[in-house]
Scaffold this motif. Structure first.
Motif, PDB file in Angstrom:
ATOM      1  N   LEU A 107       1.845  17.176 -10.388  1.00  0.00           N
ATOM      2  CA  LEU A 107       0.320  15.895  -9.764  1.00  0.00           C
ATOM      3  C   LEU A 107      -0.347  14.806 -11.275  1.00  0.00           C
ATOM      4  N   VAL A 108       0.454  14.268 -10.175  1.00  0.00           N
ATOM      5  CA  VAL A 108      -0.243  12.673 -11.151  1.00  0.00           C
ATOM      6  C   VAL A 108      -1.436  11.455 -10.361  1.00  0.00           C
ATOM      7  N   ARG A 109      -1.637  10.604 -11.395  1.00  0.00           N
ATOM      8  CA  ARG A 109      -2.508   9.928 -11.438  1.00  0.00           C
ATOM      9  C   ARG A 109      -2.135   8.484 -11.614  1.00  0.00           C
ATOM     10  N   SER A 110      -1.928   7.775 -11.114  1.00  0.00           N
ATOM     11  CA  SER A 110      -1.859   6.047 -11.546  1.00  0.00           C
ATOM     12  C   SER A 110      -3.170   5.419 -11.925  1.00  0.00           C
ATOM     13  N   VAL A 111      -2.911   4.737 -13.080  1.00  0.00           N
ATOM     14  CA  VAL A 111      -4.295   4.332 -13.290  1.00  0.00           C
ATOM     15  C   VAL A 111      -4.475   2.567 -13.374  1.00  0.00           C
ATOM     16  N   GLU A 112      -3.852   2.102 -12.804  1.00  0.00           N
ATOM     17  CA  GLU A 112      -3.093   0.929 -12.807  1.00  0.00           C
ATOM     18  C   GLU A 112      -2.462   0.360 -11.549  1.00  0.00           C
ATOM     19  N   ALA A 152      -2.294   9.453   2.013  1.00  0.00           N
ATOM     20  CA  ALA A 152      -2.069  10.698   1.047  1.00  0.00           C
ATOM     21  C   ALA A 152      -1.215  10.936   0.074  1.00  0.00           C
ATOM     22  N   ALA A 153      -0.761  10.312   0.492  1.00  0.00           N
ATOM     23  CA  ALA A 153       0.968   9.894  -0.078  1.00  0.00           C
ATOM     24  C   ALA A 153       1.484   9.189  -0.751  1.00  0.00           C
ATOM     25  N   SER A 154       0.100   8.367  -0.715  1.00  0.00           N
ATOM     26  CA  SER A 154       0.697   6.655  -1.421  1.00  0.00           C
ATOM     27  C   SER A 154       0.012   7.471  -2.585  1.00  0.00           C
ATOM     28  N   LEU A 155       0.707   6.669  -4.039  1.00  0.00           N
ATOM     29  CA  LEU A 155       0.609   6.460  -5.240  1.00  0.00           C
ATOM     30  C   LEU A 155      -0.548   5.276  -5.704  1.00  0.00           C
ATOM     31  N   LEU A 156      -1.551   5.042  -5.901  1.00  0.00           N
ATOM     32  CA  LEU A 156      -2.313   4.720  -5.466  1.00  0.00           C
ATOM     33  C   LEU A 156      -3.226   4.665  -6.477  1.00  0.00           C
ATOM     34  N   PRO A 157      -3.924   3.532  -6.975  1.00  0.00           N
ATOM     35  CA  PRO A 157      -4.559   3.742  -8.207  1.00  0.00           C
ATOM     36  C   PRO A 157      -5.993   4.677  -8.049  1.00  0.00           C
ATOM     37  N   LYS A 171       0.734  -1.220  -0.034  1.00  0.00           N
ATOM     38  CA  LYS A 171      -0.027   0.166   0.037  1.00  0.00           C
ATOM     39  C   LYS A 171       0.603   1.363  -0.314  1.00  0.00           C
ATOM     40  N   ASP A 172       1.815   0.853   0.134  1.00  0.00           N
ATOM     41  CA  ASP A 172       2.897   2.115   0.525  1.00  0.00           C
ATOM     42  C   ASP A 172       3.626   2.596  -1.089  1.00  0.00           C
ATOM     43  N   LEU A 173       3.128   2.897  -1.622  1.00  0.00           N
ATOM     44  CA  LEU A 173       3.321   2.627  -3.447  1.00  0.00           C
ATOM     45  C   LEU A 173       4.644   4.507  -3.640  1.00  0.00           C
ATOM     46  N   ASP A 174       5.054   3.799  -3.959  1.00  0.00           N
ATOM     47  CA  ASP A 174       6.594   5.341  -3.578  1.00  0.00           C
ATOM     48  C   ASP A 174       6.192   5.242  -5.546  1.00  0.00           C
ATOM     49  N   GLN A 175       6.176   4.876  -6.416  1.00  0.00           N
ATOM     50  CA  GLN A 175       7.174   4.785  -8.038  1.00  0.00           C
ATOM     51  C   GLN A 175       5.426   4.975  -8.566  1.00  0.00           C
TER      52      GLN A 175
END
Length: 470
Positions: free
Chosen positions: A161-166, A128-133, A64-68
């Motif tokens: 600002l980014v948004r992971s899709v998967e 809030a900081a994790s790059l969750l999809p 769940k702690d997604l850095d990249q």
């Protein structure tokens, strides 16, 4: 198959946590600050909107702690473009605040079988900081262009600002690549990953292919000790992180300020010893081949190869951190990677990455390095070395504990093992099932090869197991 622990009352790591004086939770002021900043991250007004980039994450299952998050594209005319978004912890961690002070005390996230001890509160690290999809997140976006051979030709970084899709894990990506159904953002991963691994061998990077142990929770309670499989996707993914870390090191060295992960070159005596070991193991070492080239050509399944890899750990001793502000250090390299290198890709889980990233952002945008970063440079090497040491000790203690629990009811049993190191009357061996590292006594151990060993004693409280040659 691993041997499953089902001993009633076993499986509690509380005593281990107490022994290492690990914190049970975050102080109230840290949790309060995390709750406050989670919904109100800092914004300097210069953050690019990169939410249209179809970034994806690749991590271990359940992380769940997604850095990249990554997007790989082929460039017209050959080459690749790497878009690599890294969680922007500086947007949440206020210099001198409660979270900052606690992170400096902890140094990094510690991973235990029954729960992790985060560097930051879960409100941030898993929220809030994790790059969750699907979630818009502040990030530091690296864009690295390479030529057709995978060598970098240009580097750019900025806040975005980014948004992971998967969200993917290594196994699902491997299966999708094999089936030809991989997400378009990572279809180029095998080609770029292989090129980067070829470069690693050429520049002398030393990769040890030793058996890795993994603890997982058993479905019916207790723990399973298994051999962790090597996965090409994980290796290729790691090459993207290494590429970024080498770019960061270059930026900091050019600017004369930074903090590097360093490892000294082995001395001639150590290399001579390794050559003698290869000869004793019956491994031919071509005169002009480097250590990296030799290891890359070995079959890691062969007992002699495993024994040589075990011996090669001598070449990787002395790793540390080097900070500088003004004069570039006389030694700035990392012998295990073959280039200067810096940690910048895991700020959720590792303290130093936040500071190194701020330096790279400042110097590439012709801005002064923040005073709070400069003030921390002198302390970072010691803080990180202490946390690295603790993390290694905790990991080994967890493995030793589960080994003892798993083997407690098997005293007297004989196991198949591979000799990793041997000297007169004793050896270090690796059991093949369950995957256990242990010390073994007995006469006449070969320098390598398979042997039968008998479990003679287990001390669960001291986390020790003993074997003798059968």
């Amino acid at each position: 198959m691993g041997v499953v622990l089902r001993t009633p009352g076993a499986g509690d790591f509380a005593s281990l946590r107490a022994e290492f004086e690990l914190p049970e939770s975050f102080p109230p002021d840290v949790l309060a600050e995390a709750e406050a900043v989670a919904g109100d991250p800092a914004d300097d007004g210069d953050r690019e909107d990169a939410t249209a980039l179809p970034l994806v994450t690749i991590d271990p299952p359940g992380a769940k702690d997604l850095d990249q998050a990554v997007l790989l594209e082929r460039r017209a005319g050959g080459g690749f473009r790497v878009q690599y978004a890294i969680a922007d912890l500086a947007a949440f961690v206020r210099p001198g605040g409660a979270i900052d002070a606690e992170a400096r005390r902890r140094g990094q996230t510690l991973y235990l079988p029954d729960g992790n001890l985060g560097l930051h509160p879960a409100e941030l690290s898993e929220g809030a900081a994790s790059l969750l999809p699907g979630a818009v997140r502040p990030a530091v976006l690296w864009t690295i262009d390479t030529d057709s051979m995978g060598e970098p030709t240009g580097v750019r970084l900025r806040r975005a600002l980014v948004r992971s899709v998967e969200r993917f894990d290594y196994e699902t990506v491997a299966a999708a690549l094999a089936a030809g159904t991989a997400h378009p953002s990572i279809t180029a991963l095998p080609d770029l990953g292989r090129l980067r691994r070829q470069h690693a061998v050429r520049r002398g990077a030393v990769e040890l292919q030793l058996p890795e142990q993994e603890i997982t929770e058993a479905p019916l309670g207790g723990w399973v000790l298994a051999r962790r499989p090597r996965n090409d996707v994980e290796l290729w993914n790691a090459e993207i992180s290494l590429l970024t870390g080498m770019a960061a090191a270059s930026i900091m060295l050019d600017a004369g300020i930074g903090v590097l992960r360093t490892l000294p070159e082995p001395d001639n005596g150590t290399l001579d010893w390794l050559r003698r070991s290869a000869d004793a193991l019956g491994i031919e070492w071509p005169p002009r081949a480097s250590v990296a080239e030799l290891l890359a050509g070995l079959d890691p399944r062969h007992p002699a190869s495993l024994a040589l890899h075990a011996g090669t750990t001598r070449l990787l001793r002395g790793a540390g951190y080097t900070s500088f502000d003004g004069d570039v250090p006389e030694f700035a390299g990392h012998a295990g990677i073959g280039r200067p290198y810096a940690h910048v890709t895991a700020p959720i889980r590792r303290l130093v990455d936040r500071f190194a990233t701020e330096i790279c952002l400042a110097v590439t945008h012709d801005r002064p390095v923040p005073g709070w970063v400069r003030a921390a440079l002198a302390d970072l090497p010691e803080l990180m070395s202490l946390s690295d040491n603790l993390a290694a000790r905790v990991e080994r203690a967890c493995l030793d504990q589960v080994e003892a629990w798993v083997l407690a009811e098997h005293i007297g049993r004989t196991f198949d093992a591979v000799v990793l190191r041997a000297e007169e009357g004793k050896a270090e061996v690796f059991l093949e099932d369950p995957p256990v590292l242990g010390k073994c006594t007995g006469p006449g151990f070969p320098d390598s090869g398979r042997v039968s060993v008998r479990l003679t004693a287990v001390d669960v409280a001291k986390r020790k197991v003993s074997f003798e040659r059968a």
